[in-house]
Structures are given as C-alpha cells and as structure tokens.
Design an enzyme around this catalytic site. Structure first.
Site, PDB file in Angstrom:
ATOM      1  N   ASP A 193       0.881  -1.183   0.000  1.00 18.31           N
ATOM      2  CA  ASP A 193       0.000   0.000   0.000  1.00 18.31           C
ATOM      3  C   ASP A 193       0.912   1.225   0.000  1.00 18.31           C
ATOM      4  OD1 ASP A 193      -0.892   0.584   3.516  1.00 18.31           O
ATOM      5  OD2 ASP A 193       0.932  -0.291   2.647  1.00 18.31           O
ATOM      6  N   ASP A 222       8.016  -1.117   7.117  1.00 16.78           N
ATOM      7  CA  ASP A 222       8.134  -1.932   5.903  1.00 16.78           C
ATOM      8  C   ASP A 222       9.586  -2.252   5.539  1.00 16.78           C
ATOM      9  OD1 ASP A 222       5.247  -0.365   4.359  1.00 16.78           O
ATOM     10  OD2 ASP A 222       5.393  -2.077   5.702  1.00 16.78           O
TER      11      ASP A 222
HETATM   12  O1  RIB Z   1       1.651  -0.215  10.808  1.00 20.28           O
HETATM   13  C1  RIB Z   1       2.642   0.083   9.849  1.00 20.28           C
HETATM   14  C2  RIB Z   1       2.226  -0.414   8.509  1.00 20.28           C
HETATM   15  O2  RIB Z   1       1.011   0.232   8.111  1.00 20.28           O
HETATM   16  C3  RIB Z   1       3.233  -0.068   7.411  1.00 20.28           C
HETATM   17  O3  RIB Z   1       3.141  -1.040   6.407  1.00 20.28           O
HETATM   18  C4  RIB Z   1       2.741   1.242   6.900  1.00 20.28           C
HETATM   19  O4  RIB Z   1       3.146   1.484   5.546  1.00 20.28           O
HETATM   20  C5  RIB Z   1       1.254   1.038   6.949  1.00 20.28           C
HETATM   21  O5  RIB Z   1       0.877   0.299   5.785  1.00 20.28           O
HETATM   22 CA    CA Z   2       2.736  -0.314   4.132  1.00 22.68          CA
END
Ligand code: RIB
Ligand code: CA
Length: 308
Positions: free
Chosen positions: A8, A238
């Site tokens: 995302d 990430d």
């Molecule tokens: O909670 C952190 C995650 O949620 C990461 O992947 C950030 O990019 C959001 O997608």
């Molecule tokens: Ca993410």
C-alpha cells in the site's frame, strides 16, 4: 531470490521497495498494490514512482481498492495526503499493467513457485487471491508479513497495528491459511530499529537522490510518529520487514513459532494479532513470529539501498 511484493505504497513502503529493487540478489518479478495508507490510485502511483526512481521496469498491478467488508479508513493523517509526505513529486512516466493485482498475484505465484511473497500493506489482495486460487498457498516459499504486534501495543488502536486493522477479515483469512507466514510486528520496527537523529544525518550525508528521497518522503511520517509516541527516531516498519525478507539469516536474532489468530469482529480489538506465546490454546503453530532483529544489519542494508 525471486520476490513478489504486495504494497500500500506510502513513505515507508517506498523505502522497502527501493531496498528490494536495488538489491543485487533480489529479482522482484511483480509488485501488486492495494488500498491502505492511501487510495489505490495513490498507492499505485507511488509504487510506479518509486520503481522509476530505482530505474526499474518491474510490472505494477493495481489490486483491491477497499477492504473485504469494513469501510476503508486510510492513514493519510500519518503519511501525508499523497502518501509520500506531500513533496510534490512528479507523476510516474508509466502506468500500471492492465491485469488486476489479484489475478497478477495468482499468475506470478503460479509462475514462480517457491518465491518469497512480501506483504507491506493490508492483506486484501492476498486473501482474494487465496480464495480464487487455493493452490497458490502451497506454491509460496516464504510469506513475510509486515503486520500485527506480538501481544504489544498497536499503532492505530491500543490493540491493533494498521495493516491488519485496515482489513481484519482479510488478515484473519490469511493467518488462518497454510501460507508460510513470518510475522514482522510493529514492535520489532520501533525503538533501536528506528534511525536516531545522528543516523538520519548520516543517511542524508550520503547525498544520493535515494537518500534524500527516503528522508523527504518520510518527513510527515516522522512528525506523525513524534506526535503519536514522542520518539525522535525515524521508524520504518516496511523496510524492517523487507530486511527480514532479503537477509533473514543475518537480520533475525530471535524468532519462535506460535499459534496466531486475528480478531475481525470486535470493535475494541479489531485487527488484533493474538499470539499464543505460551501455547495455552494447544492449537498448532501457524506463524513464525519475529521477536528481535540485528538493528545494525538492518540499517546497513538501508544505507546500501540509499547509496544505490
Ligand atoms: O503499521 C505500519 C504499517 O502500516 C506499514 O506497512 C505502513 O506502511 C502502513 O501500511
Ligand atoms: Ca505499508
């Protein structure tokens, strides 16, 4: 290693994508995008832009634009309205492929048996792919999930981490499957795993386009995290999960297998990853929970990606 990334794409995803795209031993065969941090249109644009910055022609496929059942509640409050810190980056020069992300996940998993699937966002695409093509579960070599917390505080509610909270039904399906999940929870990505001000300055001092991009696109997320928890560290969930995916043997210092189930109905604990750490349920372990990482090794990989 052959890798498929579901993302995302917002600011921390972008750094993780660059780590994979710039790594000599990683062949990213496809990237699929999903609604989460921001809209599907924005996550797809951000993934294409990041690939362009890395000089990569990796195919990008747009997947689900909303969770399976609940209403989409993006995190633009955290990452910025465009997901990349509202830096005014230009639009990417290419578009996503015609094929939708769910179909692409199925086809690329079938075409690359044994590959590593890295999920950096809500699990909507993966759940839909599994439902349409159950055979893919046995074809995935590793499924490294940035998501959940192992009985620790959440970042979007007291109980849940954003990726699993955003689409709790998809997360429940994926964690109940036989996918070989390695769970990188939010708690592993905080504290020493974050870049302190000195480390941020050292990254900036590399003075490469990617070093500046890593810091600039995460500037809003940095301020949001500081407001949320008072940290002065740049936490990058990430990229932390991507380091585990790319170099598990040197990055992971502690992991253990447990039964993990995701809450999907309760409003209070929606998206909570309930980890049976003491094996009190007697249910068979279904997840490798990453408990600790070598933060120096992770940061070294980050710098190597930025230098690329
Ligand atoms: O909670 C952190 C995650 O949620 C990461 O992947 C950030 O990019 C959001 O997608
Ligand atoms: Ca993410």
């Amino acid at each position: 290693m052959r890798m498929i990334i579901d993302t995302d794409t917002a600011s921390d995803d972008a750094v993780a994508l660059a780590m994979a795209l710039n790594h000599a031993e990683v062949d990213v065969v496809a990237m699929t995008t999903v609604a989460g941090n921001c809209s599907l249109e924005d996550t797809t644009r951000n993934a294409l832009y990041t690939a362009e910055l890395c000089g990569s022609a990796v195919p990008v496929y747009a997947g689900a634009d909303r969770p399976l059942l609940v209403k989409a509640r993006p995190a633009t409050w955290f990452h910025g309205m465009d997901g990349l810190g509202d830096q005014g980056y230009p639009p990417p020069s290419r578009s996503a492929e015609e094929e939708d992300g769910v179909s692409a996940l199925i086809n690329h998993i079938r075409g690359n048996p044994g590959s590593t699937l890295v999920t950096l966002g809500p699990l909507t695409n993966v759940a839909l792919a599994m439902a349409q093509a159950p055979d893919i579960v046995d074809l995935v070599g590793r499924c490294v999930v940035m998501g959940g917390t192992a009985n620790k505080v959440g970042n979007v509610t007291p109980a849940a981490e954003f990726n699993l909270w955003f689409d709790p039904h998809a997360a429940r399906m994926v964690f109940a499957s036989d996918l070989p999940i390695e769970m990188v929870g939010w708690e592993v990505c905080r504290g020493e795993a974050g870049l302190d001000p000195t480390e941020q300055a050292a990254l900036r001092a590399l003075d490469t386009p990617l070093a500046h991009f890593f810091l600039d696109c995460n500037s809003t997320a940095f301020e949001s995290a500081r407001r949320q928890s008072g940290t002065d560290r740049l936490e990058l969930p990430d990229p932390t999960a991507m380091a585990v995916a790319i170099d598990r043997d040197r990055v992971v210092t502690s992991s253990s297998r447990h039964y993990v189930e995701i809450e999907a109905e309760s409003q209070l604990t929606r998206g909570m990853s309930v980890v049976d750490s003491l094996d009190v349920t007697g249910s068979p372990a279904n997840v490798e929970v990453i408990n600790a990482i070598d933060t120096d090794r992770f940061k070294q990989m980050l710098s190597e990606a930025a230098a690329g």
